[in-house]
Enzyme design. Structure first.
Site, PDB file in Angstrom:
ATOM      1  N   LYS A  81       4.979  -0.095   9.854  1.00  0.00           N
ATOM      2  CA  LYS A  81       4.968   1.110   9.034  1.00  0.00           C
ATOM      3  C   LYS A  81       4.218   2.241   9.730  1.00  0.00           C
ATOM      4  O   LYS A  81       4.567   3.416   9.578  1.00  0.00           O
ATOM      5  CB  LYS A  81       4.330   0.791   7.671  1.00  0.00           C
ATOM      6  CG  LYS A  81       4.596   1.832   6.609  1.00  0.00           C
ATOM      7  CD  LYS A  81       4.437   1.303   5.200  1.00  0.00           C
ATOM      8  CE  LYS A  81       3.174   0.565   4.941  1.00  0.00           C
ATOM      9  NZ  LYS A  81       3.012   0.213   3.511  1.00  0.00           N
ATOM     10  N   ARG A 115       6.371 -13.719   8.727  1.00  0.00           N
ATOM     11  CA  ARG A 115       6.922 -12.391   8.490  1.00  0.00           C
ATOM     12  C   ARG A 115       8.249 -12.245   9.213  1.00  0.00           C
ATOM     13  O   ARG A 115       8.556 -12.979  10.157  1.00  0.00           O
ATOM     14  CB  ARG A 115       5.942 -11.316   8.959  1.00  0.00           C
ATOM     15  CG  ARG A 115       5.705 -11.289  10.446  1.00  0.00           C
ATOM     16  CD  ARG A 115       4.648 -10.276  10.823  1.00  0.00           C
ATOM     17  NE  ARG A 115       5.006  -8.940  10.394  1.00  0.00           N
ATOM     18  CZ  ARG A 115       4.199  -7.884  10.501  1.00  0.00           C
ATOM     19  NH1 ARG A 115       2.980  -8.033  10.988  1.00  0.00           N
ATOM     20  NH2 ARG A 115       4.589  -6.694  10.110  1.00  0.00           N
ATOM     21  N   GLU A 129       0.859  -1.181   0.000  1.00  0.00           N
ATOM     22  CA  GLU A 129       0.000   0.000   0.000  1.00  0.00           C
ATOM     23  C   GLU A 129       0.901   1.239   0.000  1.00  0.00           C
ATOM     24  O   GLU A 129       1.818   1.325   0.829  1.00  0.00           O
ATOM     25  CB  GLU A 129      -0.910   0.027   1.232  1.00  0.00           C
ATOM     26  CG  GLU A 129      -1.852   1.222   1.234  1.00  0.00           C
ATOM     27  CD  GLU A 129      -2.743   1.285   2.459  1.00  0.00           C
ATOM     28  OE1 GLU A 129      -3.544   2.234   2.561  1.00  0.00           O
ATOM     29  OE2 GLU A 129      -2.636   0.388   3.327  1.00  0.00           O
TER      30      GLU A 129
END
Length: 361
Positions: free
Chosen positions: A268, A258, A31
């Site tokens: 983020k 992850r 994104e």
């Protein structure tokens, strides 16, 4: 090809061997609401690496479905990070916003099938009706709306006749599902915000779970590889594609653990707080674990790729010591950088030779 074989590559090889797919197509779909950090580097390494090693392609796609947080500067930063790491995304970058019309048409199709409805319940009541892990949820009273009424309301939502949050479009699945993600998840919400690419063309925007699987399908993606946090979302991914009965082949989602590094911020959202509060000089501050930060700090692309290769790919989350990343940069620089000795603070020293002629008692 990477020497290490992991479960993702095993899946890819089995799919090729069985002729399930003619070509392997992966994607890296960030994104554009921030800069790429070291955690994203692992996903870049996996998706682009698999596509390269199996003569396929990997699409760089911007998941731009939330106009309140996204910006062109982040698009350029994401492109720069992928390019700096040495990967090629082909002729063009893809955007989910390119498919807004097609995704909207699929939503219309689900409404006509009786598989989606417009809900006017407020956020607090919707949360209560959702139930708990040990308790089934209850459907909104608005589920009784006819197909015609749902189509009319959804069209008016699209035309901007309602305020933010006044209505949402939900999938009609199962309010008693053990996986709470499947309890009539949201598909569309109203956002009266200008989009950095489409402007004010749309007043409604698709939710990630609805847009992501359809974007994969539209692009011909075969393996939708993502982190374990999306494991429960896989049921929605499959439900949307199966319910629409799309023409094969269709993509399938596969999850991996992850990246977690001790003493390192891997969010983020938290990195954005540091930037906006002025604690750091920007997204490329050398103290941040962003690709831009590592680049400015003097790290090499190969050192980060070597790090991603060394830590491996697993299905269980684990923590990696930051010293392993530091080892990779030292190991890579050892082969490339000449050694130079420099005296930063010189001290004057006078040396006198003694010839031995003087008697010393």
């Amino acid at each position: 090809m990477s020497e290490s074989k992991n479960f993702l590559r095993t899946i890819v090889e089995q799919d090729l061997k069985s002729s399930k797919y003619k070509e392997i197509v992966t994607r890296f779909p960030p994104e554009p609401n921030g800069f790429t950090h070291i955690g994203h580097a692992k996903s870049i390494f996996i998706n682009f690496g698999i596509a390269r090693d199996y003569n396929g392609r990997c699409n760089l796609r911007m998941d731009d479905t939330n106009p309140t947080k996204e910006d062109t500067k982040y698009v350029e930063a994401l492109k720069d990070a992928v390019e700096w790491l040495g990967f090629d995304w082909g002729d063009s970058v893809y955007f989910t916003s390119d498919y807004f019309s097609q995704i909207h048409d699929y939503a219309i199709e689900l409404i006509k099938m009786g598989k989606a409805y417009v809900d006017s319940t407020n956020e607090e009541e919707m949360r209560e009706l959702r139930g708990k892990v040990t308790e089934a949820g209850k459907r909104s009273k608005f589920v009784a709306r006819s197909v015609e009424e749902n189509l009319d309301l959804f069209e008016r939502m699209k035309n901007g006749e309602f305020k933010d949050g006044e209505h949402v479009l939900r999938a009609k699945i199962d309010m008693s599902a053990a996986n709470m993600k499947m309890r009539d998840p949201l598909m569309y919400r109203i956002r009266h915000v200008e989009h950095f690419r489409t402007g004010n063309e749309w007043a409604i925007y698709p939710m990630y779970d609805f847009a992501h699987c359809l974007s994969d399908y539209i692009e011909g993606v075969t393996h939708s590889i993502c982190t374990l946090e999306f494991e429960n979302n896989r049921d929605i991914y499959n439900w949307v594609l199966d319910t629409l009965e799309l023409t094969p082949p269709r993509p399938y989602q596969h999850e991996f653990a992850r990246l977690g590094i001790n003493y390192t911020i891997m969010s983020k959202r938290k990195l954005l707080e540091l930037v906006q509060s002025g604690v750091v000089s920007g997204w490329d501050d050398p103290r941040l674990p962003t690709i831009a930060g590592y680049k400015r700090k003097g790290y090499t692309p190969q050192s980060i790729l070597n790090f991603c290769d060394q830590i491996g790919i697993a299905k269980a989350n684990s923590m990696v010591d930051v010293s392993q990343l530091e080892f990779c940069i030292r190991d890579d620089l050892n082969k490339k950088v000449p050694r130079v000795m420099c005296v930063l603070n010189p001290l004057k020293v006078t040396i006198e030779n003694y010839d031995g002629s003087e008697n010393i008692d």
